[in-house]
Design an enzyme around this catalytic site. Structure first.
Site: not given
Ligand code: GLA
Length: 387
Positions: A37, A128, A172, A160
């Site tokens: 991402d 989170s 997320d 965040e």
């Molecule tokens: C965490 C981060 C996401 C993503 C994942 C790995 O969950 O919050 O943004 O980068 O790791 O894919």
């Protein structure tokens, strides 16, 4: 699941008055597309049927009081002075969201908040992001603001990044906001366009929490992100048009491998191969080819383990055990890594035996307890009750 009436009553007991409203935002599990991402690539997650709930009521002053039922702890702060609270790390997600909303010039009033959740903490299921998005949604409803959809997701990601200090991507928060019941979303993290792909009725998404928690997740994560930026910087000397690893094909990377130091090359290799795998997996899911999808999940895990080095032996063990069990199409670590959970795709009729076999195998091999969640793809943030 936290019960809405019980939450209302707990709020009333604590604050002497009922909440005005209760909202919920889900955790997520990523089927494939890990650490892509923040490289402007693709991800393929579902929002899950586990959520964080926030009960809320506006106050007439500029104080925010927030109680976490999970931590049995309270935090109090003023809208006029919002700093990180090292003693109550859980509350920094709330503080960060409030600060982010104020930075958008939303005229916030103070509020009383009560939080409860059944998203396992630190389990790689984005507890989170669920907390950030639920908080932001509750506050914007209380204040009659109009910050919805991807704007809310971006604000949560910003909180965040800049307030909590975790340089996470958008996946997320996007899912906590815009998840779709019954569907995975193929999300293009460059422009946030997406395609909803139905989860076939004959499979289940099975999450297995290893129980392992890694306190270094934040710094190791930020280091991986920095390695990707370094790869782009070096590759640009020969490929000047690229702005992110998203723009580099596996073939281009192989042809320019000499530009990257040994510590950086495998990181970039994971990202560019994972982006390709994610697109192939989305196509496989659309045509119902679960065997192909499962193979891509296993390749993804291998790449995360060997090239990106974000796995741990417990997750490797769970994946090995899962792939040997009947009815399992594929399995991989999900989320940031360094502990947390695996995700497996399992034929509906085999789910119970699969779950029992996985838990028993894990105990036998490592003497540890694993927790299995069979997940249903769910909606993003919503209002759970108004009083
Ligand atoms: C965490 C981060 C996401 C993503 C994942 C790995 O969950 O919050 O943004 O980068 O790791 O894919």
């Amino acid at each position: 699941m936290p019960d809405v009436r019980a939450l209302r009553d707990a709020f009333a007991e604590r604050y002497g008055i009922h909440p005005r409203l209760i909202v919920r935002a889900p955790g997520r599990v990523n089927l494939i597309g890990e650490h892509t991402d923040y490289n402007e690539g693709f991800v393929l997650p579902i929002a899950i049927d586990r959520s964080t709930f926030v009960a809320a009521r506006a106050r007439t002053d500029r104080i925010v009081r927030v109680y976490s039922a999970q931590f049995a702890a309270e935090d109090v702060f003023s809208l006029d002075q919002i700093e990180r609270n090292p003693d109550q790390p859980w509350s920094n997600y709330v503080r960060g969201m409030v600060k982010g909303l104020l930075a958008r010039d939303l005229p916030l009033v103070g509020s009383d908040l009560l939080i409860d959740s059944d998203v396992p903490l630190g389990g790689g299921l984005s507890s989170s992001a669920a907390l950030e998005v639920a908080t932001g949604y509750a506050l914007q409803l209380l204040n009659n603001a109009d910050l919805l959809g991807e704007e809310l997701a971006l604000l949560a990601q910003g909180a965040e990044n800049s307030f909590v200090g975790m340089q996470c991507g958008i996946m997320d928060q996007f899912m906590a906001t815009l998840g779709r019941a019954g569907h995975a979303l193929l999300l293009d993290c460059r422009d946030l366009s997406y395609r909803a792909i139905p989860i076939p009725p004959d499979v289940r998404v099975v999450v297995c929490d290893s129980g392992v928690r890694h306190s270094l997740l934040g710094s190791a994560y930020n280091e991986r992100r920095a390695a990707c930026q370094e790869a782009v910087r070096l590759l640009r000397t020969r490929l000047p048009k690229i702005t992110a690893l998203r723009d580099v094909s596996p073939e281009q990377l192989a042809a320019n491998a000499d530009l990257l130091p040994p510590a950086v090359l495998p990181r970039a290799r994971h990202v560019v191969s994972e982006i390709r795998r994610t697109l192939m997996a989305a196509a496989a899911l659309e045509r119902g080819d679960l065997a192909a999808f499962g193979t891509l999940m296993l390749e993804s895990h291998r790449s995360l383990r060997d090239d990106y080095e974000v796995s741990v032996p417990e997750l490797d063990t769970l994946v090995e055990l899962a792939r040997a069990l009947p009815g399992c199409y594929g399995s991989r670590l999900t989320g940031g890594g360094f502990g947390g959970s695996t995700v497996s795709l399992v034929a509906v009729g085999a789910v119970e035996d699969f779950a029992a076999g996985l838990v028993a195998g894990y105990r036998e091999r490592l003497g540890l307890d694993a927790h299995v969640l069979v997940c249903t793809a769910s909606e993003g943030v919503s209002r759970a009750a108004t009083f």
